[in-house]
Design an enzyme around this catalytic site. Structure first.
Site, short mmCIF file in Angstrom:
data_model
loop_
_atom_site.label_atom_id
_atom_site.label_comp_id
_atom_site.label_asym_id
_atom_site.label_seq_id
_atom_site.Cartn_x
_atom_site.Cartn_y
_atom_site.Cartn_z
NE ARG A 159 -2.35 1.23 3.51
CZ ARG A 159 -2.98 1.00 4.66
NH1 ARG A 159 -4.25 0.65 4.65
NH2 ARG A 159 -2.34 1.10 5.80
NE ARG A 206 3.17 27.45 1.58
CZ ARG A 206 2.19 27.90 0.77
NH1 ARG A 206 2.45 28.80 -0.14
NH2 ARG A 206 0.95 27.44 0.92
CG HIS A 231 0.43 25.63 -4.30
ND1 HIS A 231 0.87 26.86 -3.88
CD2 HIS A 231 -0.68 25.36 -3.56
CE1 HIS A 231 0.06 27.33 -2.94
NE2 HIS A 231 -0.88 26.44 -2.72
CE LYS A 266 -1.92 4.32 6.94
NZ LYS A 266 -3.16 4.55 7.69
CG LEU A 306 -6.52 3.44 3.73
CD1 LEU A 306 -5.70 4.23 2.72
CD2 LEU A 306 -5.92 3.60 5.12
C1 LIG Z 1 -9.20 6.31 7.33
C2 LIG Z 1 -8.65 4.95 7.64
N1 LIG Z 1 -9.33 3.86 7.25
C3 LIG Z 1 -8.88 2.62 7.53
C4 LIG Z 1 -7.72 2.42 8.24
C5 LIG Z 1 -7.27 1.02 8.55
O1 LIG Z 1 -6.14 0.67 7.80
P1 LIG Z 1 -5.12 -0.44 8.31
O2 LIG Z 1 -5.92 -1.67 8.59
O3 LIG Z 1 -4.21 -0.65 7.15
O4 LIG Z 1 -4.44 0.09 9.51
C6 LIG Z 1 -6.97 3.52 8.65
C7 LIG Z 1 -5.71 3.35 9.38
O5 LIG Z 1 -5.03 4.27 9.74
C8 LIG Z 1 -7.44 4.82 8.34
O6 LIG Z 1 -6.76 5.92 8.73
#
Ligand SMILES: Cc1ncc(COP(=O)(O)O)c(C=O)c1O
Length: 287
Positions: free
Chosen positions: A52, A100, A102, A148, A206
């Protein structure tokens, strides 16, 4: 014992560790992160989090700062130097340091920080035995929650609002009334037919690594899980609701917005899945 962090090539006392004020993670949230849980000094779901991480970086066109093998050395070295047996490791990679502006800077080197901390597994087990409560909140986040990134301000505000009401987690709900995920977790409910439901990855959520592992574990049991949307109302009427993440593992939700889930106690399925996940994670943790 003072903690040790890895910061851009050096292992330093965490209290002395610094990053540049022109780090793009600091200025633009132009950075990604990963969190592994550590069992017996080894990293759980190692590959899943690395996969990931590479995807998040690729989506943002940030280069891996080092090959996987070197990254593993750093992660395990931070665990070792902090003498973590039970705990977690945090990794953050930003696009780097530049004046800085963007748009992406040319020839910038990604900046990388790794920290680790212990977790009290006995306290965590007690918490899971009691279960936690949740507060629902409108999901006002951006459209790329599949990446993430450290851009977590909506999650921070929602989790703070939950805390102020005494709730342990947020359940985000989209504009159609469907549950997306938690403030820092994925969310599941068990319907009247015993089928476990969790939001599909086509939604703006996520792809939890704990979720992925749990889906595989569930496939080996008599239980059925479907990746579909479910409403907040359905979750409130469910026999069980639970969440997953590397930090909370599998955690039962016993009430949402003050409404008790089932009899207001952790249910048998969530509790059994927590045990199975922990056994699996401990047995397959690496390095
Ligand atoms: C928004 C969100 N969803 C789901 C998860 C769960 O992900 P994981 O199982 O990989 O920790 C997280 C973990 O930080 C998160 O921040």
């Amino acid at each position: 014992m003072s903690r040790t962090a890895y910061v851009n090539g050096a292992y330093v006392r965490q209290s002395d560790a610094v990053v540049s004020i022109e780090d793009r993670g600091y200025q633009f949230a132009d950075a990604v992160y990963e969190v592994w849980s550590v069992f017996d000094g080894r990293l759980a779901d190692l590959e899943g989090h690395l996969n990931r991480l590479e995807r998040s970086l690729a989506e943002l066109k940030i280069a891996m700062p080092m090959p996987r093998s070197a990254l593993l050395v750093v992660l395990t070295e931070v665990v070792r130097r902090n003498r973590i047996r039970e705990g977690m490791v945090y990794l953050q990679i930003s696009r780097g340091v530049a004046p800085r502006d963007h748009v992406f800077p040319d020839n910038v080197r990604p900046a990388m920080v790794v920290t680790a901390k212990p977790v009290d597994r006995i306290a965590a087990a007690k918490k899971a035995l009691a279960g936690i409560t949740a507060k629902s909140m409108p999901d006002i986040r951006w459209g790329r929650c599949d990446i993430k990134t450290v851009g977590l301000l909506p999650n921070v505000l929602a989790k703070q609002a939950a805390r102020e009401e005494g709730a342990g987690e947020v359940i985000f709900v989209d504009s159609d009334g469907y549950v997306t995920e938690g403030g820092s977790t994925n969310v599941y409910m068990i319907g009247t037919n015993g089928v476990i439901l969790t939001r599909d990855l086509k939604a703006n959520i996520l792809a939890g690594v704990t979720r992925l592992t749990l889906l595989k574990l569930i496939a080996g049991t008599g239980l059925e899980i479907r990746e579909v949307a479910f409403t907040l109302e359905a979750a409130k009427a469910a026999s069980e609701v639970f969440i997953t993440a590397a930090t909370s593992l599998v955690m039962p939700i016993i009430a949402i917005d003050g409404h008790l889930i089932g009899d207001g106690k952790p249910g048998p399925v969530a509790s059994a899945l927590r045990d199975s996940y922990i056994i699996h994670a401990r047995n397959t943790a690496l390095v």
